[in-house]
Design a protein around this motif. Structure first.
Motif, PDB file in Angstrom:
ATOM      1  N   SER A  76       0.833  -1.208   0.000  1.00 26.50           N
ATOM      2  CA  SER A  76       0.000   0.000   0.000  1.00 26.50           C
ATOM      3  C   SER A  76       0.867   1.258   0.000  1.00 26.50           C
ATOM      4  CB  SER A  76      -0.932   0.003   1.212  1.00 26.50           C
ATOM      5  OG  SER A  76      -0.186  -0.025   2.422  1.00 26.50           O
ATOM      6  N   GLN A  87       2.197   0.996  -9.555  1.00 24.96           N
ATOM      7  CA  GLN A  87       1.100   0.058  -9.774  1.00 24.96           C
ATOM      8  C   GLN A  87       1.689  -1.334  -9.928  1.00 24.96           C
ATOM      9  OE1 GLN A  87      -1.378   1.142 -13.116  1.00 24.96           O
ATOM     10  NE2 GLN A  87      -1.713   3.250 -12.378  1.00 24.96           N
ATOM     11  N   ASN A  88       0.949  -2.350  -9.503  1.00 20.69           N
ATOM     12  CA  ASN A  88       1.397  -3.719  -9.721  1.00 20.69           C
ATOM     13  C   ASN A  88       1.601  -3.945 -11.216  1.00 20.69           C
ATOM     14  OD1 ASN A  88       1.367  -4.575  -7.016  1.00 20.69           O
ATOM     15  ND2 ASN A  88      -0.834  -4.961  -7.091  1.00 20.69           N
ATOM     16  N   LYS A 132       2.029   1.873  -3.484  1.00 20.82           N
ATOM     17  CA  LYS A 132       0.952   2.444  -4.300  1.00 20.82           C
ATOM     18  C   LYS A 132       0.777   3.925  -4.011  1.00 20.82           C
ATOM     19  CE  LYS A 132      -1.545  -1.913  -4.852  1.00 20.82           C
ATOM     20  NZ  LYS A 132      -2.746  -2.701  -4.490  1.00 20.82           N
ATOM     21  N   LYS A 133       0.938   4.310  -2.739  1.00 17.96           N
ATOM     22  CA  LYS A 133       0.865   5.729  -2.389  1.00 17.96           C
ATOM     23  C   LYS A 133       1.968   6.531  -3.066  1.00 17.96           C
ATOM     24  CE  LYS A 133      -1.428   5.879   2.134  1.00 17.96           C
ATOM     25  NZ  LYS A 133      -1.257   6.247   3.566  1.00 17.96           N
ATOM     26  N   ASP A 173      -0.543 -11.054  -6.254  1.00 19.37           N
ATOM     27  CA  ASP A 173      -1.317  -9.918  -5.756  1.00 19.37           C
ATOM     28  C   ASP A 173      -2.778 -10.005  -6.195  1.00 19.37           C
ATOM     29  OD1 ASP A 173      -1.471  -7.828  -8.356  1.00 19.37           O
ATOM     30  OD2 ASP A 173       0.339  -9.056  -8.305  1.00 19.37           O
TER      31      ASP A 173
END
Length: 451
Positions: free
Chosen positions: A146, A154-155, A149-150, A253
């Motif tokens: 997380s 992106q995966n 992502k912040k 994921d």
């Protein structure tokens, strides 16, 4: 026993660095016929562990293992002994020497620190090579937490550059991203550059454990069946999960997200087996969002690891590169430390934190030993760190003396003695305050359960 080995490593590393750093001051001082009154490993307030006078110099070992010093006659230093400075300058005193000689004496310590790091890194590259996690082998891109992502990831992203420089090694890149401004990734076949969001950086730094915020994105190839339920569901070793409940789910994921949404339920899973896709219609998901299979993590680690070897001719320039990389990283850390939003100063660690993080080899029989490769790598990094710290233009550090000497060389007259004494006093107070803050941070973290 483990803490004793860690403590021994810390003292050994500090001893090597301090002795060689102070030799960097001592040797040019002696060469220029300057009197050196003391040469001490560690500090000796009130008393010393051992001391012996040889010639005009007293050699000793102090009891406070936070550095060391050489006391050069005729120099305003941290001892604040100014009595001799009230007398006319003698030919053997530091203050009587030409500015260029004093500059060489002052720069000797940091010069030795840098060349020591260069030597160690060159030897490590030559004899051990370099083992690292190769971003070029991340065929499926990255998986991020997380916090990642912040930060803007992106995966599935493939990291290409950090601040415009090519990204090759995960270990360095993960740190450079925290210290950097922008990242370039390959996303859906296109290069995308975005600024690193400091909210994500702050979240990473707040974590108690050093959990990596990005890792290789891995396919769900089953290595073993961990429960009877997984066998009853129809899974087989070697199956590759490609979908759940009709949704595409080929990576860990993706699978983990869908399982989290179906805790305690029965789902259908599509697996690729022997080149064909089969559907397992009744797979039970437990209350923790698991269905009892394990993936081959060791094989994943091996698949993205590279061990690079260096010849003698390659190891020397590589050692220099590694020294510059370590120096650059230390400089960049100040950006995080003084960023009010990130509040990196809260993560500053002192000797207690360093000792705790020392590495120890643990054999299968439970015996412990020093990881010498890690030890020398740490010593090289710390040597560069000491060189950088000592060059900061603060009175009390080598950098402060260098600034005053350069001023004299440029202006043509020395800084007044009273200014030197007052500046030195301010510098000593600042450094003592800094030591209290660092120790206080370690102690606070211990009581708060963060260390």
């Amino acid at each position: 026993m483990e803490i004793a080995i860690k403590l021994f490593q810390f003292i050994l590393s500090i001893s090597i660095l301090v002795i060689l750093h102070e030799l960097g001051h001592f040797l040019p001082a002696k060469y220029f016929k300057t009197k050196v009154e003391k040469f001490y490993l560690f500090f000796d307030p009130w008393f010393s562990i051992a001391k012996k006078k040889i010639g005009e110099t007293e050699y000793g070992i102090g009891w406070l293992p936070f550095g060391g010093y050489v006391k050069i006659a005729g120099m305003v230093d941290e001892s604040m002994d100014t009595e001799q400075l009230k007398q006319p300058a003698q030919p053997w005193e530091f203050r009587a020497k030409p500015a260029w000689q004093r500059l060489i004496i002052m720069l000797g310590g940091v010069t030795v620190n840098f060349f020591l790091a260069w030597l160690i890194y060159s030897c490590l590259s030559l004899f051990n090579g370099e083992t690292y996690t190769d971003l070029n082998k991340f065929t499926n891109g990255i998986e991020v937490t997380s916090a990642g992502k912040k930060m803007g990831f992106q995966n599935g992203d493939k990291i290409v550059k950090v601040d415009g420089k090519p990204a090759e090694r995960l270990e360095n890149t993960a740190i450079n991203i925290l210290l950097g401004d922008n990242v370039t990734v390959l996303r859906n076949g296109q290069e995308v550059t975005f600024p690193v969001n400091t909210d994500g950086v702050a979240e990473v730094l707040k974590q108690k454990e050093a959990k990596l915020y990005l890792s290789p994105r891995v396919s769900m190839v089953i290595d073993s069946l961990a429960s009877p339920a997984s066998k009853a569901s129809g899974f087989a070793v070697g199956d590759k999960i490609v979908g759940i409940n009709g949704q595409k789910a080929a990576y860990f994921d993706e699978v983990n997200t869908i399982l989290g949404q179906n805790k305690g339920k029965t789902i259908s899973v599509d697996v690729e087996r022997n080149g064909t896709v089969q559907t397992l219609p009744t797979v039970s998901v437990d209350k923790d969002g698991k269905f009892g299979v394990k993936i081959a993590t060791k094989d994943i680690v091996k698949s993205v690891t590279t061990n690079k070897k260096y010849s003698f001719g390659e190891a020397i320039p590589r050692g220099f590169e590694r020294s510059i990389e370590a120096l650059t990283m230390q400089v960049k850390q100040f950006k995080i430390m003084f960023n009010s939003k990130i509040q990196g100063y809260k993560n500053v660690g002192g000797p207690i934190a360093i000792i705790k993080n020392m590495q120890v080899n643990k054999a299968q029989d439970g015996s412990l030993s020093i990881d010498w490769t890690w030890f020398w790598g740490f010593t090289a990094m710390f040597s560069v760190w000491l060189a950088f710290l000592n060059l900061i233009p603060i009175p009390g550090l080598d950098g402060g003396h260098v600034i005053f000497t350069l001023y004299e060389m440029i202006v043509g007259k020395p800084v007044p003695q009273k200014i030197l004494e007052n500046a030195q006093m301010v510098g000593v107070i600042f450094l003592l305050g800094l030591m209290l803050v660092i120790f206080g941070s370690d102690i606070f973290k211990i009581f708060a359960g963060k260390l």
